[in-house]
Write an enzyme that holds these catalytic residues in place. Structure first.
Site, PDB file in Angstrom:
ATOM      1  CG  HIS A   1     -32.759 -53.153  -0.751  1.00 25.10           C
ATOM      2  ND1 HIS A   1     -32.500 -52.930   0.575  1.00 25.10           N
ATOM      3  CD2 HIS A   1     -31.699 -53.853  -1.225  1.00 25.10           C
ATOM      4  CE1 HIS A   1     -31.341 -53.487   0.904  1.00 25.10           C
ATOM      5  NE2 HIS A   1     -30.820 -54.038  -0.183  1.00 25.10           N
TER       6      HIS A   1
ATOM      7  CE  LYS B   1     -24.533 -59.054   2.982  1.00 24.61           C
ATOM      8  NZ  LYS B   1     -25.475 -58.143   2.338  1.00 24.61           N
TER       9      LYS B   1
ATOM     10  NE  ARG C   1     -25.255 -51.372  -3.929  1.00 19.12           N
ATOM     11  CZ  ARG C   1     -25.236 -52.008  -2.778  1.00 19.12           C
ATOM     12  NH1 ARG C   1     -25.570 -51.379  -1.680  1.00 19.12           N
ATOM     13  NH2 ARG C   1     -24.894 -53.281  -2.706  1.00 19.12           N
TER      14      ARG C   1
ATOM     15  CB  SER D   1     -28.518 -53.008   4.527  1.00 19.81           C
ATOM     16  OG  SER D   1     -29.557 -53.282   3.629  1.00 19.81           O
TER      17      SER D   1
HETATM   18  P1  ADP Z   1     -26.841 -54.574   0.803  1.00 16.13           P
HETATM   19  O1  ADP Z   1     -25.856 -54.776  -0.329  1.00 16.13           O
HETATM   20  O2  ADP Z   1     -27.360 -53.176   0.906  1.00 16.13           O
HETATM   21  O3  ADP Z   1     -26.449 -55.184   2.108  1.00 16.13           O
HETATM   22  P2  ADP Z   1     -28.480 -56.785   0.036  1.00 16.13           P
HETATM   23  O4  ADP Z   1     -27.492 -57.844   0.288  1.00 16.13           O
HETATM   24  O5  ADP Z   1     -29.782 -56.962   0.724  1.00 16.13           O
HETATM   25  O6  ADP Z   1     -28.103 -55.332   0.385  1.00 16.13           O
HETATM   26  O7  ADP Z   1     -28.652 -56.593  -1.534  1.00 16.13           O
HETATM   27  C1  ADP Z   1     -29.656 -57.178  -2.277  1.00 16.13           C
HETATM   28  C2  ADP Z   1     -29.654 -56.642  -3.682  1.00 16.13           C
HETATM   29  O8  ADP Z   1     -30.018 -55.269  -3.677  1.00 16.13           O
HETATM   30  C3  ADP Z   1     -28.336 -56.731  -4.416  1.00 16.13           C
HETATM   31  O9  ADP Z   1     -28.614 -57.040  -5.773  1.00 16.13           O
HETATM   32  C4  ADP Z   1     -27.801 -55.321  -4.312  1.00 16.13           C
HETATM   33  O10 ADP Z   1     -26.930 -54.999  -5.368  1.00 16.13           O
HETATM   34  C5  ADP Z   1     -29.087 -54.532  -4.417  1.00 16.13           C
HETATM   35  N1  ADP Z   1     -28.983 -53.222  -3.804  1.00 16.13           N
HETATM   36  C6  ADP Z   1     -28.631 -52.925  -2.544  1.00 16.13           C
HETATM   37  N2  ADP Z   1     -28.646 -51.595  -2.344  1.00 16.13           N
HETATM   38  C7  ADP Z   1     -29.010 -51.022  -3.526  1.00 16.13           C
HETATM   39  C8  ADP Z   1     -29.173 -49.673  -3.975  1.00 16.13           C
HETATM   40  N3  ADP Z   1     -28.952 -48.637  -3.159  1.00 16.13           N
HETATM   41  N4  ADP Z   1     -29.559 -49.465  -5.257  1.00 16.13           N
HETATM   42  C9  ADP Z   1     -29.761 -50.523  -6.083  1.00 16.13           C
HETATM   43  N5  ADP Z   1     -29.606 -51.812  -5.741  1.00 16.13           N
HETATM   44  C10 ADP Z   1     -29.224 -52.073  -4.465  1.00 16.13           C
END
Ligand code: ADP
Length: 163
Positions: A17, A41, A91, A129
């Site tokens: 993130h 979630k 990703r 996460s």
């Molecule tokens: P997660 O998918 O890890 O539970 P979130 O729902 O908080 O995380 O995702 C928020 C944003 O961050 C989304 O656009 C997701 O694609 C992006 N994101 C999550 N992890 C990564 C990563 N490792 N690299 C790039 N973008 C990411």
């Protein structure tokens, strides 16, 4: 002025993130990291207050990045910002499928709202996460996965949940 909005559940914020947030901050005048609450979630590991505080600590060194939280439709929430653009990290193709659908839904509600995508740094394409939560649950080393300053807090939270 253009405002980049980086939304997510951040349960917890990871270096993946943070990589997207940092790159957005280099492109846009202002970045708002938006912790989405009341999302689909279920059973989050951290409370909303803890997620917001972790993001706040992680972005403290970036002068044009701030933190907000959103308990409503994101497409409506962003109306309060000047020229908002959503920034999402990609990703894998699975992220794209989901985000493409989200963009269409957002545009139904707020037709002017654009989403821009940044491809994940190859170091973090595996990182989510949920991976961090799983590793923390079993006491694995979190170095290189989450910001250093949050490791102690995340480990302690996982330890409390185990006992
Ligand atoms: P997660 O998918 O890890 O539970 P979130 O729902 O908080 O995380 O995702 C928020 C944003 O961050 C989304 O656009 C997701 O694609 C992006 N994101 C999550 N992890 C990564 C990563 N490792 N690299 C790039 N973008 C990411």
């Amino acid at each position: 002025m253009r405002t980049a909005i980086c939304p997510g559940s951040f349960d917890p914020i990871t270096l993946g993130h943070l990589n997207i947030i940092r790159r957005a901050a280099a492109i846009f005048d202002r970045v708002v990291v938006c912790v989405t609450i009341n999302s689909e979630k279920t059973s989050p590991m951290f409370t909303n207050e803890e997620k917001i505080e972790m993001v706040r600590r992680a972005v403290a060194k970036y002068p044009n990045v701030s933190v907000d939280s959103c308990g409503m439709l994101l497409a409506d929430f962003v109306r309060k910002f000047e020229n908002p653009v959503l920034i999402k990290g990609l990703r894998a193709a699975s992220d794209f499928d989901y985000e493409f659908q989200m963009d269409l839904v957002n545009k139904r509600i707020n037709p002017c709202l654009e989403t821009m995508f940044l491809t994940a740094d190859r170091k973090y394409t595996f990182l989510s996460s949920s991976i961090v939560r799983e590793l923390a649950r079993y006491g694995a080393d979190l170095k290189g996965l989450v910001p250093d300053e949050l490791i102690g807090f995340i480990e302690e939270k996982a330890r409390m949940r185990r006992t």
